[in-house]
Design a protein around this motif. Structure first.
Motif, short mmCIF file in Angstrom:
data_model
loop_
_atom_site.label_atom_id
_atom_site.label_comp_id
_atom_site.label_asym_id
_atom_site.label_seq_id
_atom_site.Cartn_x
_atom_site.Cartn_y
_atom_site.Cartn_z
N PHE A 292 0.84 -1.20 0.00
CA PHE A 292 0.00 0.00 0.00
C PHE A 292 0.87 1.25 0.00
O PHE A 292 1.98 1.23 0.52
N LEU A 293 0.34 2.33 -0.56
CA LEU A 293 0.93 3.64 -0.32
C LEU A 293 0.51 4.06 1.08
O LEU A 293 -0.56 3.70 1.55
N ARG A 294 1.36 4.83 1.72
CA ARG A 294 1.09 5.16 3.12
C ARG A 294 1.47 6.60 3.40
O ARG A 294 2.49 7.08 2.91
N CYS A 295 0.64 7.27 4.18
CA CYS A 295 0.99 8.62 4.63
C CYS A 295 1.85 8.51 5.88
O CYS A 295 1.47 7.86 6.85
N GLY A 296 3.01 9.18 5.84
CA GLY A 296 3.95 9.09 6.95
C GLY A 296 3.49 9.79 8.21
O GLY A 296 3.99 9.52 9.29
N ARG A 297 2.50 10.68 8.10
CA ARG A 297 2.11 11.43 9.30
C ARG A 297 1.17 10.62 10.20
O ARG A 297 1.45 10.46 11.38
N HIS A 298 0.08 10.12 9.65
CA HIS A 298 -0.88 9.40 10.49
C HIS A 298 -1.14 7.97 10.03
O HIS A 298 -2.09 7.34 10.48
N GLY A 299 -0.34 7.50 9.08
CA GLY A 299 -0.40 6.09 8.72
C GLY A 299 -1.56 5.67 7.84
O GLY A 299 -1.83 4.48 7.70
N ALA A 300 -2.25 6.63 7.22
CA ALA A 300 -3.33 6.25 6.30
C ALA A 300 -2.74 5.39 5.19
O ALA A 300 -1.64 5.66 4.70
N ARG A 301 -3.47 4.35 4.78
CA ARG A 301 -3.00 3.46 3.72
C ARG A 301 -3.92 3.56 2.51
O ARG A 301 -5.13 3.63 2.66
N PHE A 302 -3.30 3.55 1.33
CA PHE A 302 -4.02 3.75 0.07
C PHE A 302 -3.70 2.61 -0.88
O PHE A 302 -2.55 2.18 -0.98
N GLU A 303 -4.71 2.16 -1.61
CA GLU A 303 -4.47 1.16 -2.64
C GLU A 303 -3.61 1.76 -3.74
O GLU A 303 -3.87 2.88 -4.20
N ILE A 304 -2.59 1.03 -4.17
CA ILE A 304 -1.65 1.55 -5.15
C ILE A 304 -2.34 1.79 -6.49
O ILE A 304 -2.08 2.77 -7.18
N ASP A 305 -3.25 0.90 -6.88
CA ASP A 305 -3.82 1.02 -8.22
C ASP A 305 -5.06 1.90 -8.31
O ASP A 305 -5.48 2.27 -9.40
N THR A 306 -5.64 2.28 -7.16
CA THR A 306 -6.83 3.13 -7.19
C THR A 306 -6.64 4.44 -6.41
O THR A 306 -7.38 5.40 -6.64
N GLY A 307 -5.70 4.48 -5.48
CA GLY A 307 -5.53 5.65 -4.63
C GLY A 307 -6.53 5.74 -3.50
O GLY A 307 -6.52 6.69 -2.71
N MET A 308 -7.41 4.74 -3.40
CA MET A 308 -8.46 4.76 -2.37
C MET A 308 -7.85 4.49 -0.99
O MET A 308 -7.04 3.57 -0.83
N CYS A 309 -8.24 5.29 0.00
CA CYS A 309 -7.79 5.05 1.37
C CYS A 309 -8.62 3.93 1.97
O CYS A 309 -9.85 4.00 1.99
N ILE A 310 -7.94 2.89 2.45
CA ILE A 310 -8.66 1.75 3.02
C ILE A 310 -8.44 1.65 4.52
O ILE A 310 -9.03 0.79 5.18
N ASP A 311 -7.61 2.53 5.07
CA ASP A 311 -7.32 2.44 6.49
C ASP A 311 -6.71 3.76 6.94
O ASP A 311 -5.78 4.25 6.31
N GLY A 312 -7.23 4.34 8.01
CA GLY A 312 -6.65 5.57 8.52
C GLY A 312 -7.68 6.68 8.61
O GLY A 312 -8.86 6.48 8.34
N PRO A 313 -7.21 7.89 8.98
CA PRO A 313 -8.13 8.99 9.27
C PRO A 313 -8.94 9.47 8.07
O PRO A 313 -9.97 10.10 8.24
#
Length: 148
Positions: A78-99
C-alpha cells in the motif's frame, strides 16, 4: 487530431525500480496563469504498471512521504501517509485504512512514451527557459563599439 493534450516527460521509465515510487516537485499553471506547486508521486508496480497521484494526503494535505521519506507501507503493498499512517491502494488511490478512510488520492494521468514516464493533460511550467539566460543573445556579443 482534434484535441491537443499537454504531455510532459517526468523521468525515464527505468529510473523507478519495480515496486518503488518517486516523488517529483513540479509547477503547474492554474486557470489564471499562475504557477502553483504540483507535487506528484509516480509508482511503478511489481507488474510494471505506472500509477501517478498528487502527493497530498486527503486527511491534512501533507505530503505522503513526510517524516520517513517513504511512500509505502512496510510490506510495500500500500501507499502510506507518513504522518498518520493512512494506507491507500496503489492502483486506485483509495484510502482503506486511517483517518481519511474512504477518500482517495487525486490521480494524475500518466503514459509511458518512448521510454519516458509522461504526465498527460496538465499544464506545467517548463524550466528550460531559465536554463540559459544568455542563450538568445549570441548575436549581440559580436558587436563591438569603436569610439570615434
Amino acid at each position: 487530431m482534434s484535441g491537443h493534450i499537454e504531455v510532459f516527460a517526468v523521468c525515464p521509465a527505468d529510473a523507478i525500480e519495480r515496486s518503488e515510487a518517486m516523488g517529483f516537485s513540479l509547477l503547474r499553471i492554474d486557470d489564471w496563469g499562475e504557477s502553483r506547486p504540483f507535487p506528484i508521486i509516480v509508482v511503478r508496480t511489481f507488474g510494471n504498471d505506472y500509477f501517478g497521484y498528487v502527493n497530498r494526503c486527503p486527511h491534512e494535505s501533507v505530503w505522503l512521504n513526510i517524516g520517513s521519506g517513504a511512500f509505502f507501507s512496510a510490506d510495500r503493498s500500500f501507499l502510506r501517509c507518513g504522518r498518520h499512517g493512512a494506507r491507500f491502494e496503489i492502483d486506485t488511490g483509495m484510502c482503506i485504512d486511517g483517518p481519511c478512510d474512504g477518500q482517495s488520492l487525486e490521480p494524475v494521468a500518466l503514459a509511458v512514451i518512448e521510454g519516458d514516464v509522461c504526465l498527460c493533460g496538465v499544464k506545467l511550467l517548463e524550466d528550460d527557459r531559465f536554463a540559459d539566460p544568455f542563450g538568445d543573445s549570441d548575436e549581440m556579443m559580436d558587436i563591438t563599439i569603436h569610439p570615434d
